[in-house]
Design a protein around this motif. Structure first.
Motif, PDB file in Angstrom:
ATOM      1  N   ALA A 142       0.883  -1.169   0.000  1.00 15.02           N
ATOM      2  CA  ALA A 142       0.000   0.000   0.000  1.00 15.02           C
ATOM      3  C   ALA A 142       0.912   1.207   0.000  1.00 15.02           C
TER       4      ALA A 142
ATOM      5  N   LEU B 123       3.539  -4.389   2.810  1.00 11.36           N
ATOM      6  CA  LEU B 123       2.849  -4.906   3.996  1.00 11.36           C
ATOM      7  C   LEU B 123       3.007  -6.418   4.111  1.00 11.36           C
TER       8      LEU B 123
ATOM      9  N   PRO C 134       2.788 -10.654  15.987  1.00 14.34           N
ATOM     10  CA  PRO C 134       2.419  -9.441  16.721  1.00 14.34           C
ATOM     11  C   PRO C 134       1.429  -8.566  15.951  1.00 14.34           C
TER      12      PRO C 134
ATOM     13  N   GLY D 119       0.448  -8.559   9.688  1.00  6.91           N
ATOM     14  CA  GLY D 119      -0.109  -8.839   8.364  1.00  6.91           C
ATOM     15  C   GLY D 119      -1.016 -10.059   8.351  1.00  6.91           C
ATOM     16  N   LYS D 120      -1.459 -10.487   9.532  1.00  6.25           N
ATOM     17  CA  LYS D 120      -2.289 -11.690   9.624  1.00  6.25           C
ATOM     18  C   LYS D 120      -3.639 -11.478   8.937  1.00  6.25           C
ATOM     19  N   THR D 121      -4.286 -10.338   9.284  1.00  7.24           N
ATOM     20  CA  THR D 121      -5.594 -10.054   8.688  1.00  7.24           C
ATOM     21  C   THR D 121      -5.472  -9.887   7.173  1.00  7.24           C
TER      22      THR D 121
ATOM     23  N   GLU E 294      -9.187 -13.829  14.946  1.00  6.11           N
ATOM     24  CA  GLU E 294      -9.287 -13.565  16.385  1.00  6.11           C
ATOM     25  C   GLU E 294     -10.718 -13.664  16.897  1.00  6.11           C
TER      26      GLU E 294
ATOM     27  N   HIS F 255      -4.074 -14.555  19.167  1.00  7.64           N
ATOM     28  CA  HIS F 255      -2.954 -14.164  20.011  1.00  7.64           C
ATOM     29  C   HIS F 255      -2.910 -14.996  21.277  1.00  7.64           C
TER      30      HIS F 255
HETATM   31  N1  ATP Z   1      -5.310  -0.613   3.215  1.00  3.10           N
HETATM   32  C1  ATP Z   1      -4.179  -0.420   3.926  1.00  3.10           C
HETATM   33  N2  ATP Z   1      -3.415   0.660   3.673  1.00  3.10           N
HETATM   34  C2  ATP Z   1      -2.279   0.874   4.370  1.00  3.10           C
HETATM   35  N3  ATP Z   1      -1.849   0.074   5.326  1.00  3.10           N
HETATM   36  C3  ATP Z   1      -2.561  -1.012   5.628  1.00  3.10           C
HETATM   37  C4  ATP Z   1      -3.775  -1.314   4.939  1.00  3.10           C
HETATM   38  N4  ATP Z   1      -4.290  -2.445   5.455  1.00  3.10           N
HETATM   39  C5  ATP Z   1      -3.423  -2.837   6.418  1.00  3.10           C
HETATM   40  N5  ATP Z   1      -2.402  -1.986   6.518  1.00  3.10           N
HETATM   41  C6  ATP Z   1      -1.236  -2.136   7.432  1.00  3.10           C
HETATM   42  O1  ATP Z   1      -0.712  -3.401   7.235  1.00  3.10           O
HETATM   43  C7  ATP Z   1      -0.232  -3.917   8.441  1.00  3.10           C
HETATM   44  C8  ATP Z   1      -0.792  -5.289   8.672  1.00  3.10           C
HETATM   45  O2  ATP Z   1      -2.166  -5.171   8.965  1.00  3.10           O
HETATM   46  P1  ATP Z   1      -3.044  -6.389   9.468  1.00  3.10           P
HETATM   47  O3  ATP Z   1      -4.419  -5.893   9.685  1.00  3.10           O
HETATM   48  O4  ATP Z   1      -2.870  -7.526   8.565  1.00  3.10           O
HETATM   49  O5  ATP Z   1      -2.363  -6.684  10.868  1.00  3.10           O
HETATM   50  P2  ATP Z   1      -2.645  -7.893  11.848  1.00  3.10           P
HETATM   51  O6  ATP Z   1      -1.483  -8.782  11.777  1.00  3.10           O
HETATM   52  O7  ATP Z   1      -3.961  -8.474  11.569  1.00  3.10           O
HETATM   53  O8  ATP Z   1      -2.645  -7.140  13.260  1.00  3.10           O
HETATM   54  P3  ATP Z   1      -3.599  -7.322  14.552  1.00  3.10           P
HETATM   55  O9  ATP Z   1      -3.010  -8.403  15.372  1.00  3.10           O
HETATM   56  O10 ATP Z   1      -3.491  -6.040  15.257  1.00  3.10           O
HETATM   57  O11 ATP Z   1      -4.958  -7.627  14.071  1.00  3.10           O
HETATM   58  C9  ATP Z   1      -0.579  -2.914   9.524  1.00  3.10           C
HETATM   59  O12 ATP Z   1       0.579  -2.178   9.835  1.00  3.10           O
HETATM   60  C10 ATP Z   1      -1.610  -2.038   8.872  1.00  3.10           C
HETATM   61  O13 ATP Z   1      -1.502  -0.736   9.376  1.00  3.10           O
END
Ligand code: ATP
Ligand code: MG
Lengths: 281, 232, 257
Positions: C34, C39, C58, C62-64, C177, C209
């Protein structure tokens, strides 16, 4: 949610059906459109005349009441079959340009000058319009003009010119309402101002408050109305036959007598052109 | 004002055929116009909310701006269209209730489109990933969004009705305020004012507001009223 | 304790009853960017039928994003994802269901949400009433079926969200989660539901987590950090001795740098 959806759809369908049903009901009648002025409509003249004509001919006359200028424009577009207005020069031009068939003198009433009861300009009782207008211009008392290019507005400008006065559009005592007669009267009354109004509208006006009729009777204040059949050659769909029937009736002794017989508060408002001409002879 | 209220009460209590005729024509014209505006405006609003295509931004700005379309201008445009000198002259629609319905539809459609776009776009933001994850394409998503936003959209329709029922400029111009044919509440109020019958005008105005109140009340009665929404 | 409650049941019913459909899913060198930020960076892993995979890492790892890519909501900028060796299709997308980190429930009743899902998933009309009753019962929401889904508690919303996904009878169920913020009892209920999903033939991907939960449920673990796969291992190996310092630090509850 199961019960509600069909009800909404049903309600919508019903609405459209009723709308369509109403449509066909009004479209079936035999009618013509009369473009005319607010002053004639508001006086109640048409409410009196048209049922008489309909009883005789079976033709419904639908009146669109606007300012003379707009009535002429609408008729020029073919959006009317008959025209009754009061602005002689514009009417003649309308016919000369081929928009109308012929112009006939129909009837006349007259203009009057009305103003506040205390009459700060001191024009009450004058029968000479020129001196009344000069006194008005000389005093600081406000005057409200229609300012809408209507027949009355045209007449008013002609009167000022005849009196040798050219009211500057930005003069603080001269205000342009840009509205119909009734609205202009309401404004004049609200401002304690003078204004020019046709007698018919004045007499049938409901909100006169303390305003008085101050100047009347000058031949220059005559207000002749003409009737014109809109030229069917210009636009398809003009109901020329029924329109002519209406004009013929208006100009016939019966029609002219009916105009003369119309009264508001016991007063005659319109003087038929033909019987007048006869009376004058 | 006392006169006006007396007049209004009198009008309602002794509501003669003439008043009923005017009221029913007003309702017929405005409700039909709102129904038509919803048929055009809701899909358009949904499209603008969901679809991404070149020119979409301009269309959104355009519909938003058209919410402020002056009724007289809408009336003038429809007049030019329906006049015998205009392209649709042969249809002979000028000075009929149909012409008034068309003018009010022109007036109300941008309101329905612009407000429903906002409502649907907000909901879309929330639902988008869920609906896509369920394999719904745009068409199915629109149906879900329209259904879930229905209460807000009802309010949108009411806003449209308010605008339609209250305007005078457009219906005056294309209807001509012809007695028994195209005379509605607002043009009657304008007429009575121009005749100097101010009490009558205000009385009619109060009747108009009562009708608006009744329509709004009837629609609101359909909505769940409890603080905790109960969905069926 | 919870182990005793859920694990045996899950294990007993674990073997899949259906052909695997979209599985196995393979991510091959998938990157997602992005703006200027990368990411996800060259992420590769496989999801195998019948094995519960947990994705750990953590916040912000980038899990989601991975789940959204697998569901087909996002397209990778580089690399590719294959589903039983083919790219994603509409039909394929319907074989996958996601329960989002923040459940998105329609502004309808509980039962209204489920009805909507059954319709969208193309369940034949005559089968719907029985399925509705069963799903409500699974979620323990029969008593509140006509309440607005929006007023449910967080745990109830999660349960509704999961059974709604089950209505799809998915081959692959992605859970982001699902037990964050829930009390131990609600957590157990959800874990039971996960077991039910597996028993019905779904392959489950679980982002969590909760290390205890991962130990209880996981067959495989993928450990992500800053958009990269740090480890991919069988659960027992991962929890007994993580291969990377990052994973060791994460499991020990230390800040990752
Ligand atoms: N559309 C987007 N534009 C910019 N950055 C993004 C976008 N979507 C996600 N991110 C960034 O990508 C990274 C990974 O996001 P993600 O939601 O996958 O995290 P996660 O591993 O699920 O975290 P959590 O445990 O907090 O849910 C984060 O730093 C988030 O800010
Ligand atoms: Mg996340």
């Amino acid at each position: 949610m199961r019960a509600r959806k069909p009800t909404l759809v049903l309600a919508l369908l019903l609405l459209i059906l009723t709308a369509l049903a109403g449509q066909t009901a009004t479209a079936a009648d035999r009618f013509i459109i009369l473009q005319s002025t607010t002053s004639t409509e508001n006086s109640g003249l048409y409410g009196y005349l048209l049922p008489l004509f309909r009883a005789k001919s079976g033709i419904e006359v639908r009146v669109v009441a606007v300012g003379t200028g707009q009535a002429l424009r609408n008729a020029r577009n073919g959006d009317g079959d008959v025209l009754i207005v009061h602005a002689r020069a514009a009417e003649d031009a309308f016919v000369a340009d081929g928009h109308g068939v012929t112009r006939h003198d129909l009837m006349a009433n007259d203009f009057v000058i009305v103003g506040p009861a205390d009459d700060p300009a001191g024009i009450s009782g004058l029968t000479d319009t020129n001196s009344a207008l000069r006194r008005l211009a000389g005093s600081a008392a406000p005057f409200v003009s229609r300012g809408d290019d209507s027949g009355t507005h045209k007449k008013e400008r002609a009167l000022w010119m005849a009196a040798g006065i050219a009211p500057a559009p930005d003069a603080s005592w001269y205000r342009e309402a840009g509205s119909g007669m009734g609205a202009t009267l309401n404004i004049a009354i609200g401002m304690d101002a003078y204004t020019l109004v046709d007698r018919a509208t004045w007499l049938s006006f409901g909100n006169r408050q303390d305003h008085r009729l101050l100047v009347e009777g000058d031949p220059a204040l005559q207000n002749p109305y003409g009737v014109i059949l809109v030229n069917p050659a210009r636009h398809p769909g003009i109901r020329a036959v029924d329109g002519q029937t209406f004009i013929d009736w208006l100009l016939s002794p019966t029609g002219q007598a009916a105009i003369a017989a119309f009264r508001v508060n016991g007063k005659q408002l319109f003087f038929p052109a033909r019987s007048q001409a006869r009376a004058g002879e | 004002m006392g006169d006006a209220i007396t007049e209004a009460l009198h009008l309602i209590a002794f509501g003669d055929a003439a008043l009923w005729e005017i009221v029913s024509l007003s309702l017929r014209v405005s409700l039909t116009a709102v129904a038509l505006a919803c048929m055009i405006g809701l899909p358009l609003g949904a499209l603008l909310a969901i679809a991404r295509f070149p020119g979409r931004g301009a269309l959104v700005v355009g519909t938003n701006a058209l919410m402020g379309l002056p009724p007289v201008l809408a009336g003038l445009l429809v007049y030019l269209l329906l006049s015998r000198a205009g392209p649709l002259g042969p249809l002979e629609l000028l000075y009929t209730p149909t012409a008034m319905i068309i003018a009010q539809t022109v007036l109300v459609t941008p309101i329905v489109a612009a407000l429903s776009r906002q409502v649907i776009e907000d909901l879309h933001q929330e639902y988008d990933e869920q609906l896509r994850s369920m394999g719904l394409r745009t068409g199915g998503a629109v149906m879900t969004l329209l259904y879930d936003a229905r209460l807000s959209l009802l309010t949108v329709a009411l806003a449209g009705f308010g605008r339609a029922a209250a305007e005078v400029g457009a219906v005056m111009m294309v209807g001509g305020n012809i007695n028994h044919v195209t005379r509605v509440m607002t043009t009657t109020i304008a007429l009575e004012t121009s005749k100097g019958n101010l009490a009558m005008a205000v009385g009619l105005g109060l009747v108009l507001m009562l009708i608006a109140l009744a329509v709004n009340g009837a629609v609101m009665a359909l909505r769940p009223t409890k603080a905790v929404p109960r969905h069926v | 304790m919870s182990d005793a409650l859920t694990t045996p049941a899950r294990r007993a019913l674990a073997p899949t009853k259906r052909p695997a459909g979209v599985l196995p899913v393979a991510l091959e060198a998938v990157s997602y960017r992005a703006d200027a930020a990368t990411l996800l960076d060259q992420v590769s892993f496989r999801l195998r039928p019948g094995r519960l995979t947990t994705i750990m890492g953590p916040n912000g790892a980038g899990k989601t994003l991975c789940l959204r890519l697998i569901q087909g909501l996002l397209r990778p900028d580089d690399g590719q994802i294959t589903y039983a060796t083919a790219p994603i299709s509409d039909a394929g997308r319907r074989r996958i269901a996601t329960v989002f980190q923040r459940p998105v429930l329609l502004r309808r009743s509980v039962i209204g949400n489920l009805r909507h899902a059954l319709r969208v998933y193309g369940i034949p009309r005559r089968d719907r009433p029985a399925m509705l009753a069963e799903l409500l019962q699974l979620a323990g929401l029969s008593d509140v079926a006509h309440r607005s889904a929006r007023v449910l508690s967080a745990g109830e919303q999660q349960r509704l969200s999961i059974v709604r996904a089950l209505a799809a009878e998915p081959d692959l169920l992605l859970l982001d989660e699902p037990t964050a913020n829930l009390d131990p009892y609600a957590t157990r209920l959800i874990e039971t539901l996960i077991g039910t999903a597996e028993a019905r033939g779904a392959t489950v991907v679980l982002v969590t987590h909760d290390v205890g939960q991962a130990r209880r449920l996981a067959d495989d673990v993928i450990f992500l950090n800053r958009g990269r796969v740090m480890e991919q291992a069988a659960a027992s190996d991962f929890f007994d001795g993580p291969a990377t310092d990052a994973a060791a630090a994460y499991l020990a509850g230390r800040l990752l740098l």
